[in-house]
Write an enzyme that holds these catalytic residues in place. Structure first.
Site: not given
Length: 186
Positions: A19, A82, A154
């Site tokens: 991420d 992502e 996160d």
């Protein structure tokens, strides 16, 4: 990366989820067995702000070095990250794209391909709705991987990305489809 590049012959597939962020980059690693069961291996959030050198270029180097060290230590078979979303703030979107690029370069430097997932796809796979919030993602990742306590946001997002990849690869293998056939064009 197409599904044909995945390694179905492995007994256990290790997946690294990333991420990306310009202040913290979430890292999550899971192992997935042939039956589709996921097991937590590792998670962390790379903290990129350092009082000595907060220059943005130094943060990008920390991402590259940190992701590279984790890849070298944990030897994942597959990587998922992502995809950048369109933000209202162009400067933030640019920084996020650069952080993502540093992570992708670190992974590619180690000879691994990267599968990309939109935030809505990840939430759909983990929470059951593409509109899930961070707290729901944290909660469901903890449940799915049987982790005690509350996860750092996160790191939870990175684990969710790895889980979404595990679910998608399993479905694609069952259906015999390439990854590109799975994604609806947005």
């Amino acid at each position: 990366m197409s599904i044909t590049a995945l390694q179905p012959a492995l007994a256990v597939v290790r997946i690294l989820g990333i991420d990306p962020g310009s202040q913290r980059t979430g890292i999550g690693i899971i192992d997935v067995d042939p039956a589709g069961r996921s097991r937590h291996v590792f998670h962390t959030a790379l903290k990129l702000l350092d009082g000595d050198d907060d220059a943005f270029a130094a943060r990008l180097k920390r991402i590259f070095d940190g992701v590279g060290a984790i890849v070298a230590e944990y030897a994942p078979h597959e990587v998922a990250i992502e995809r950048v979303f369109v933000a209202h703030n162009a400067d933030s979107a640019l920084k996020l794209g650069q952080a993502r690029g540093a992570a992708i370069c670190a992974v590619m430097h180690h000879g691994l391909g990267v599968a990309e997932y939109a935030a809505r796809e990840v939430k759909q796979a983990v929470v059951g709705t593409g509109a899930g919030d961070k707290a729901q993602v944290q909660h469901m990742v903890g449940l799915l991987l049987q982790l005690p306590g509350r996860l750092q946001a996160d790191a939870a997002d990175a684990l969710a990305i790895a889980l979404a990849h595990a679910h998608t690869r399993s479905s694609l293998q069952r259906l015999g489809l390439p990854r590109e056939a799975w994604r609806r064009r947005r």
